[in-house]
Design a protein around this motif. Structure first.
Motif, short mmCIF file in Angstrom:
data_model
loop_
_atom_site.label_atom_id
_atom_site.label_comp_id
_atom_site.label_asym_id
_atom_site.label_seq_id
_atom_site.Cartn_x
_atom_site.Cartn_y
_atom_site.Cartn_z
N LYS A 139 42.60 26.30 -1.60
CA LYS A 139 42.40 27.74 -1.79
C LYS A 139 41.71 28.08 -3.11
N GLY A 178 37.37 26.85 -2.20
CA GLY A 178 36.59 27.39 -1.08
C GLY A 178 36.68 26.58 0.20
N ALA A 229 39.58 25.97 2.04
CA ALA A 229 40.64 26.39 2.98
C ALA A 229 40.00 27.07 4.18
N TYR A 254 40.12 29.58 7.04
CA TYR A 254 40.72 30.76 7.67
C TYR A 254 40.01 30.98 9.00
#
Ligand code: FES
Ligand code: FES
Lengths: 726, 153
Positions: free
Chosen positions: A203, A206, A208, A210
């Protein structure tokens, strides 16, 4: 660790094939194990013969910490360093990964992640440990009781070897029904301040993933033109102006006639094409009221006799007590609609799978709902629907709609395609702010009678608002005799000794779609209870902390725990010792079985401008599994509660939402709160919720501080009701 | 139209319509998804990138205007300052949901690049445009101060 790694490396090359041991629970709740081939259960932990240990996390990660917390439980009981345990999110399977507090339903909510997993994940870790120890004991021909597993190494009776060597053999051992759990005195990880968040590394660089970040080959992006008024239907639409936009594919009315889906090759083209689309709406069945009318209706409802007598007490008798009192406080409160506005706008992707089913990629909070919805809409058997749970960029309740609203939208959009291309649904911030599923508006009217000595003699409390739970799968758990407990929680069950309390509730008709919002009913009930208690203390000429403590002298555990956090917050927050120019307010509230007290210290006043200088919080949430995650959740819960109380509301004009994006639904900003300090009350009770309980006391503590400077705020948000902030 | 961008130390050829926000070129065309979409109207900071070292909101920056600039995204951070910021973020476990944090870090690096020892007031002022719905502000503030100490050491 070096030892481990090198041995693991050796084993990897030596082993012909990797064996995997799974330990989890069967659908009936019994601990069970399987090896890779015969895996008939969905596990909580997976141990492979190359030594890697993976926790399977059944609660989604929206920042509240289960990826760290549940992994900690496994690592603790298994006896491996937490750094060596990976985690992955569980697939959708309500039979196995159900929330034990929700029935046969997999989901995260009500601050239950740790409470419902604490024993389950520890048992899985402990069972796996015992199986490995038994396997080692068999090989070494020693008694298992002589062996221990620490830091990933099995030791004892003159032997020593990494656990990896016994994974294959352990897979053939039947786990004990009740594996021995560690005594709290043996905990190395639970309660340790040194366990870091597992999800920090991806996190901050950049990487991670989602749901918004998913980009499948050949995907289409779909954005939805929603009716500007709740309940409006598509009469007709014209896409001619969208045709010139490069990347636009087509527009199509969704089968439920509620909206038009705009398909494009990329997000920007889809957003632009939606702007270019013209839609004629049929508003004949749509909401046409303004929020002022809704407010008037709610206030009228709390001024009249209530629909339900919640407390079961005699309304007339309580009224007589109050009428005969020497001092009567009579206040009416109003709480507006609120949006959740998680930082990541709602999004999910549906793709066809090779077996003729679909795969939903989603930051999925309640997998069972969308799982069933997709199965129905796309006419697929349940086993042909899979869910890949990704990180969620916040939720605060919004990603858990009982009707799976945005996943349904994605499924309807997917259904109008030929299903060959993946479809990624993207909501803009405007969709989010105007999209309904709000914290319902509520009104309260409270009359409190005090005798000559300042003792409460009667408390008449009426509440009116729109029920969240009625008509949802949760109705049977939470609605009893017509009373939605989530509308009144925190009032009839108040831990204060209140003689002669009457509580009434009136449900009002649906104005918008409504939803639980971080701490649900406590968002308004705590505000009212803690404002009234503060006013009563003032009327009685007593110190607000002493007055509260006196009302908590009933001797039950609940009262002792709430008094405990009240005293701790007052002590650490320097209650009564504010510096020159500062004013304090305090509030305490129990929610989700956790107890939280907060002291808010401000400078300035309502006219010249208030600045929140400091918030001191004390929390009792049972055993503190990860103290730093608990502190972070309190900090976040306080910020969420204060930011909305200060500035935010959703209003309607003729059925249309007036706000649209952050400029008019202004988030809390970094300078709004000077400092937050969190203190955890040590406890040996089972762990309880932390995601929500920080929120309820924050707004009333601020209101009580502002009241001490001269203005009692009984309607939110504060900026629209007489308070300036710096 | 065809454009050449200088991004994270490389040149990248992209095709994008004039008026396309840099955000969507970075995310959808170049598939660098560390830069986030939060509001699209320059009021949350989730989309913050650097243009020649200065933080800008990529959702309100048109792609045709940045052909001459060095663009840096969270994936391309590579300096003593960014290392200090990421270390401080790790030490203090700043993140919750994490969705705003790329933007927070890009802004924090921007701040420390022009002011190595910011006061609390300077931090609050500079970081005002970066919203965090999880309200991790307290730790962001502390982590910027910690990063400043790391840089000094
Ligand atoms: S997405 Fe650019 S500032 Fe919010
Ligand atoms: S960490 Fe969730 S929005 Fe900032």
């Amino acid at each position: 660790m070096t030892l481990n790694t090198s041995r693991r490396g050796f084993l990897k090359s030596a082993a012909a094939a990797v064996a995997v041991l799974y330990v989890g629970a069967r659908p009936d709740g019994a601990i069970a194990a399987a090896n890779a081939d015969g895996a008939m259960l969905n596990p909580f932990v997976k141990i492979s013969s190359d030594g890697t240990v993976t926790a399977i996390v059944k609660h989604f990660e929206k920042g509240q910490g289960p990826a760290t917390g549940l992994t900690t439980l496994i690592a603790e009981e298994l006896g491996v360093p937490i750094e060596d345990v990976d985690y992955e999110f569980a697939p959708s399977d309500a039979g196995t990964y159900n929330n034990l507090l929700f029935g046969p339903f997999q989901g995260t909510g009500g601050s239950t992640a740790m409470a419902n997993s604490f024993m389950q994940y520890r048992q899985a870790g402990a069972a796996a440990r015992d199986m490995l120890l038994q396997a080692a004991a068999n090989v070494w021909d020693v008694d298992m009781a002589e062996l221990s597993l620490e830091d990933g190494v099995i030791k004892g009776a003159g032997h020593e070897a990494p656990l990896a060597e016994f994974v294959r053999a352990a897979a053939g051992i039947t786990p004990a029904a009740e594996p021995r759990l560690k005594d709290p005195s043996e905990f190395r990880l639970i309660g340790s301040a040194n366990v870091r968040r597992k999800d920090t590394p991806p996190k901050i660089n950049g990487t991670a993933m989602y749901a918004m970040d998913l980009h499948l080959d050949n995907q289409m992006v779909v954005v939805i033109a929603h009716s500007p008024r709740m309940g409006g239907l598509v009469a007709s639409f014209d896409e001619s102006d969208a045709k010139g936009i490069k990347g636009f594919i087509r527009a199509a009315e969704l089968p439920n006639k509620a909206s038009v889906a705009v398909f494009a090759e990329n997000t920007w083209a889809a957003l632009q094409a939606r702007d270019a689309l013209s839609v004629e709406w049929d508003f004949s069945a749509a909401e046409a009221r303004s929020s002022d009318a809704i407010r008037d209706q709610l206030i009228a409802a709390v001024t009249a006799d209530p629909e339900y007598n919640v407390s079961g007490t005699d309304q007339a008798e309580v009224a007589a007590r109050i009428d005969g009192a020497s001092t009567v406080l009579d206040e009416t409160f109003y709480f507006p609609l609120l949006a959740h506005a998680p930082m990541e706008p709602l999004t999910c992707t549906i793709e066809a799978t090779a077996d003729g089913g679909v795969l939903l990629h989603d930051g999925c909070q309640m997998p069972t709902g969308p799982h069933m919805a997709l199965s129905q809409i796309l006419q697929l058997p349940m086993e042909k629907v899979q869910i890949n749970t990704l990180f969620a960029g916040g939720s605060f309740g919004r990603r858990a709609t009982p009707d799976a609203d945005y996943q349904v939208e994605a499924a309807l959009a997917f259904a109008v395609t030929d299903r060959t291309r993946p479809v990624k649904l993207v909501w803009s911030r405007e969709d989010d702010i105007t999209g309904g599923y709000y914290r319902p508006a509520f009104a309260h009217r409270v009359r409190v009678g005090l005798d000559d000595s300042g003792n409460i003699v009667g408390w008449d409390h009426r509440i009116a608002g729109q029920s969240i739970m009625k008509g949802t799968p949760f109705e049977s758990f939470i609605v009893h005799d017509g009373v939605d407990h989530s509308s009144i929680e925190g009032v009839p069950d108040s831990p204060y000794n209140i003689p002669g309390q009457f509580v009434g509730l009136t449900d009002v008709a649906k104005a918008t779609t409504v939803l639980w919002w971080r701490s649900v009913g406590h968002t308004h009930t705590a505000y009212v209870m803690e404002s009234m208690i503060d006013m009563a203390a003032k009327a009685a000429g007593r110190d607000p902390v002493d007055f509260r403590l006196a009302l908590l002298e009933g001797g039950d555990k609940d009262q002792a725990r709430i008094a405990g956090v009240l005293k701790l917050a007052a002590d650490k927050g320097g209650w009564g010792k504010a510096a020159e120019g500062r004013t304090q307010g305090i509030a305490v509230h129990k929610s989700f079985d956790s107890y939280v007290a907060e002291v808010v210290e401000i400078s300035g006043d309502a006219d010249t401008g208030v600045q929140i200088e400091k918030v001191t919080c004390a929390v009792d949430c049972g055993i503190a599994v990860n103290p730093d995650v608990i502190k972070a959740q309190m900090e976040g819960g306080i910020g969420y509660g204060l930011g909305h109380a200060m500035r935010d509301e959703i209003t309607l004009t003729d059925g249309e939402v007036d706000q649209s994006n952050f400029p008019d639904y202004e988030p809390l900003r970094i300078g709004d709160i000077g400092a937050i300090e969190v203190h955890i009350l040590p406890s040996t009770e089972p762990p309880t919720g932390v995601g929500e309980p920080g929120t309820p006391p924050s707004a009333p503590a601020l209101a009580n501080a502002i009241a001490a400077t001269g203005l009692r705020v009984t309607a939110l948000p504060m900026i629209n009701n007489g308070v300036e902030f710096m | 139209m065809a454009l050449t961008l200088k991004l994270n130390g490389e040149t990248r050829d992209v095709v994008a319509e004039p008026g396309t926000p840099l955000l969507w070129v970075i995310r959808d065309e170049l598939k660098l998804t560390g830069t986030k979409f939060g509001c699209g109207v320059a009021s949350c900071g989730a989309c913050t990138v650097h243009l020649d070292g200065e933080p800008v909101r990529s959702c309100q920056t048109y792609v045709e205007d940045v052909e001459d600039a060095e663009i840096t995204t969270i994936e391309g951070l590579n300096s003593d300052i960014s290392a200090a910021v990421q270390q401080a973020w790790t030490e203090l476990d700043v993140v919750q949901c994490g969705y705003c944090q790329s933007g927070q870090i890009m802004s924090a690096v921007g701040l420390l690049s022009e002011n190595a020892k910011p006061t609390v007031e300077e931090i609050d002022l500079y970081m005002d445009g970066n919203a965090c719905r999880c309200a991790t502000y307290q730790r962001i503030r502390a982590a910027i101060q910690r990063a400043s100490d790391i840089m000094e050491a």
